[in-house]
Design a protein around this motif. Sequence first.
Motif, short mmCIF file in Angstrom:
data_model
loop_
_atom_site.label_atom_id
_atom_site.label_comp_id
_atom_site.label_asym_id
_atom_site.label_seq_id
_atom_site.Cartn_x
_atom_site.Cartn_y
_atom_site.Cartn_z
N THR A 1 -10.71 -1.15 0.32
CA THR A 1 -11.59 -2.33 0.42
C THR A 1 -10.73 -3.59 0.50
O THR A 1 -9.50 -3.51 0.51
CB THR A 1 -12.51 -2.44 -0.81
OG1 THR A 1 -11.73 -2.83 -1.94
CG2 THR A 1 -13.21 -1.12 -1.11
N THR A 2 -11.40 -4.74 0.52
CA THR A 2 -10.64 -5.99 0.58
C THR A 2 -10.35 -6.55 -0.83
O THR A 2 -9.76 -7.61 -0.96
CB THR A 2 -11.41 -7.05 1.39
OG1 THR A 2 -12.73 -7.14 0.87
CG2 THR A 2 -11.48 -6.65 2.85
N VAL B 1 -13.44 4.59 4.79
CA VAL B 1 -12.64 5.73 4.35
C VAL B 1 -13.42 6.56 3.34
O VAL B 1 -13.97 6.04 2.37
CB VAL B 1 -11.32 5.25 3.69
CG1 VAL B 1 -10.56 6.43 3.07
CG2 VAL B 1 -10.45 4.52 4.69
N LYS C 1 -16.75 -13.74 -5.00
CA LYS C 1 -17.87 -12.82 -4.88
C LYS C 1 -17.44 -11.39 -5.22
O LYS C 1 -18.15 -10.65 -5.90
CB LYS C 1 -18.43 -12.88 -3.45
CG LYS C 1 -19.77 -12.20 -3.30
CD LYS C 1 -20.37 -12.46 -1.93
CE LYS C 1 -19.69 -11.59 -0.89
NZ LYS C 1 -20.38 -11.62 0.41
N ARG C 2 -16.25 -11.04 -4.74
CA ARG C 2 -15.74 -9.68 -5.00
C ARG C 2 -15.45 -9.49 -6.48
O ARG C 2 -15.74 -8.44 -7.05
CB ARG C 2 -14.47 -9.44 -4.18
CG ARG C 2 -14.69 -9.33 -2.68
CD ARG C 2 -13.44 -8.79 -2.01
NE ARG C 2 -12.30 -9.68 -2.17
CZ ARG C 2 -11.97 -10.62 -1.29
NH1 ARG C 2 -12.69 -10.79 -0.20
NH2 ARG C 2 -10.92 -11.38 -1.49
N GLY D 1 -3.60 2.83 5.82
CA GLY D 1 -2.84 1.75 5.18
C GLY D 1 -2.59 1.99 3.71
O GLY D 1 -2.30 1.05 2.95
N LEU D 2 -2.73 3.24 3.27
CA LEU D 2 -2.54 3.56 1.85
C LEU D 2 -1.15 4.11 1.56
O LEU D 2 -0.82 4.36 0.40
CB LEU D 2 -3.58 4.59 1.41
CG LEU D 2 -5.05 4.19 1.54
CD1 LEU D 2 -5.96 5.31 1.08
CD2 LEU D 2 -5.32 2.93 0.73
N LYS E 1 -1.18 1.83 -3.68
CA LYS E 1 -0.73 2.66 -2.58
C LYS E 1 -0.08 3.93 -3.11
O LYS E 1 0.48 3.95 -4.20
CB LYS E 1 0.32 1.91 -1.76
CG LYS E 1 -0.25 1.03 -0.66
CD LYS E 1 0.86 0.58 0.24
CE LYS E 1 0.31 -0.07 1.51
NZ LYS E 1 1.36 -0.38 2.48
N LEU F 1 -17.41 -5.52 -1.85
CA LEU F 1 -15.94 -5.36 -1.86
C LEU F 1 -15.37 -5.37 -0.45
O LEU F 1 -14.17 -5.55 -0.27
CB LEU F 1 -15.54 -4.06 -2.57
CG LEU F 1 -15.86 -3.94 -4.06
CD1 LEU F 1 -15.09 -2.77 -4.67
CD2 LEU F 1 -15.54 -5.22 -4.82
N VAL F 2 -16.20 -5.12 0.55
CA VAL F 2 -15.70 -5.21 1.93
C VAL F 2 -16.27 -6.45 2.62
O VAL F 2 -16.37 -6.51 3.85
CB VAL F 2 -16.01 -3.93 2.74
CG1 VAL F 2 -15.27 -2.73 2.19
CG2 VAL F 2 -17.51 -3.64 2.78
N ASN F 3 -16.63 -7.42 1.77
CA ASN F 3 -17.08 -8.74 2.26
C ASN F 3 -18.35 -8.69 3.09
O ASN F 3 -18.50 -9.42 4.06
CB ASN F 3 -15.97 -9.41 3.07
CG ASN F 3 -14.81 -9.81 2.19
OD1 ASN F 3 -14.99 -10.05 1.00
ND2 ASN F 3 -13.62 -9.86 2.76
N ARG F 4 -19.24 -7.80 2.74
CA ARG F 4 -20.54 -7.74 3.42
C ARG F 4 -21.63 -8.01 2.40
O ARG F 4 -21.51 -7.59 1.24
CB ARG F 4 -20.78 -6.35 4.01
CG ARG F 4 -19.91 -6.05 5.20
CD ARG F 4 -20.61 -6.46 6.46
NE ARG F 4 -19.74 -6.26 7.62
CZ ARG F 4 -20.14 -6.36 8.87
NH1 ARG F 4 -21.40 -6.67 9.12
NH2 ARG F 4 -19.31 -6.17 9.85
N ARG G 1 -9.05 -4.35 7.54
CA ARG G 1 -9.54 -3.54 6.41
C ARG G 1 -11.07 -3.40 6.44
O ARG G 1 -11.61 -2.31 6.21
CB ARG G 1 -9.06 -4.18 5.10
CG ARG G 1 -9.44 -3.48 3.84
CD ARG G 1 -8.88 -2.08 3.72
NE ARG G 1 -7.48 -2.01 3.38
CZ ARG G 1 -6.74 -0.92 3.56
NH1 ARG G 1 -7.26 0.17 4.08
NH2 ARG G 1 -5.46 -0.91 3.22
N GLY G 2 -11.75 -4.47 6.77
CA GLY G 2 -13.21 -4.44 6.78
C GLY G 2 -13.79 -3.64 7.94
O GLY G 2 -14.98 -3.31 7.93
#
Lengths: 311, 365
Positions: free
Chosen positions: B210-211, A82, B2-3, A53-54, B363, A105-108, A77-78
Amino acid sequence: MAENVIEVRGLTKHYPDVKAVDGIDFDVQASEIFSLLGPNGAGKTTTVEILEGLRDPTGGEARVLGVDVRHGYAKIRGRVGVLPQEFEPFDRLRPREAVGYWAKLVNRTRSDEEIASILETVGLTSRANTYAMHLSGGEKRRLGIAMALVGNAELVFLDEPTTGLDPSARRDLWGLIRELKREGKTVVLTTHYLDEAEQLADHVAIMNKGKIVARGTPDDLISRHGGGTTIVLAGAGTGGYEALAARGISAILDGGNVLVHVAMAAEVRRMLAKVASIDIPLTEIYTQRDTLEDVFLKVVGARMAEGELVA
Amino acid sequence: MKRILADARAFGVQYLRSRIGAFFAFAFPVILILLFGSIFSQGGSSIVPLYVQDLDGTNLSQNFTAILNATGVLEVRMIPRGIAIEDYISQNSVNTALRIPAGFQNQVFLHVTDPTVRVNVTLYGDPTQSTYGIAAAAVSGAATQFNLGVAGATAIVWTEPKTIDPGLSYIDFFLPGMIGFTILTTPLFGMTSICAEYRTRKYFKFLATTTLTKGEWLAAKIIFYSLLMLASLLLMYAVSILVFGAQATLTPMALLFVVVGTFEFTSLGMILGLFVKDSETAATVANAIGFPMMFLAGTFFPLESMPPFLQSIALALPLTYVNEGLRATMVFGNDALALTYLLITLAVGIVLFIIPARALSWKSK
């Protein structure tokens, strides 16, 4: 039949001066290691960046985890990890901090114990509190993989993860990649190391000039495109070559060795017995199966060294 | 959220672990305050040396020299008569010198009978030096007093010096400029080079996996720099009070200026970062934008001291409103004016934020 995690149909990425990806098709099944193999500039990284998706494709279709890569990638995304090509970690973060940071950043949310466990998986426990800038090349890649895994991704893209590493570090990473597969993750591995693809991949697609020129399992490819098996008469020299020729056996003189090529696997045992019955002075006799390197030579028409095509 | 906080924290940890970043945020402004404060506050000498060559050597010329000495701002040092004054200036790197010509006394006496006769003394110096201006004013004042004495007249109009606020000193006027300077340089230079680094090391591409969104990434930087600048402000303020006894007030409006100004210049740095490809280019671009703004926006010199066309340019510079707003609230207690400048800063900041938030692409093409 395992489900397809990735489906690519007629995918293209064109630039004004080059067709980086030129109408490729392939599928990646769940829980397999799929390798995109090819020289530098073949279109491997462009392809995986589209799948990550980049990068937007010019045409064709690509679906990842059921989602069109052009639309709605945010939804998955999560679930995708990568490791980019030439990954460099943040110099002044320690691996323990970097993995914790990336998790958020990946919601974990990862506890200290979970972060320690991830670092143990990639073999970085003893370096968890070292600034990333002081890690070795192999350790940096391991950290990158830890960051890619921290979201518990089910699909992991590893773009040339072993490039530039010494043989020992490469083999360590191979072990780690196999471990990912054992955990049920799907791994897309791009590489220009033929032995790496042969050792690790369930399926391989060989790319050259934006096209896939061959694909299948390593065994399939070797069967289809390789030349079979070679019987090596080490040290047989010119005398051995002439003795075989006198009995109508076609052979090649390769330095001090004599090579007898057998196309059909069923013929190997018979030819081996025939050659062994001839009184030829030699130091050793053994068989050599064709490898992906031979396949690559046949389908691309050149050998590959450190990612570059050589005549 | 949070991010954003996670990114701000990770970025801040790395920033503070880089000693260069911490130096420019904390040590550098303090050094400048100590330096300028020492030069212009009580520690510095306000007496200007004036080299005088008296080619007349009469009672009246010596009387004129005595008046010069009595001004309180000049320290008269004599040049021997046997040397050309230009050579003496050149050989001794003299900034300001005065020549009293031969025949000075005779000319003064002639003037009594013939008012058209003029008596000229010559002042040598470099007009770009502030000491020259002081010496010129003092010599002019001494000449006026001498003229009155010769004419037997007395002065009618006198100047009574009085500062705007007896408690305020040079450092009070300098401190807001230093705060503005730090709010400009740290985020602007920092963000420009960070963008170059993130691009060359492909961090943007990695972040794109990432998100975290671009807006969140930008917001994280603004939060970190705001906290950094508030800490820097407190440090500068403390040094100004403890070392120089500053009287400027740290108002809530001043704190708002730090946050809004940081928002504005972080966004501006981000815009510049859109165009830079590597660290060298980043430094060049940031210097090209930052340095002229620093000097033209009244950081070190009052806007009123600049030529009118430069003052017009200053009005178009975002730093001008930060500097003047900080002075308005901290020095003059004029929060109404400060609020106007704050709103201008906020409006410009929003525009500057939107541009990179939209134009920055993680991107690949």
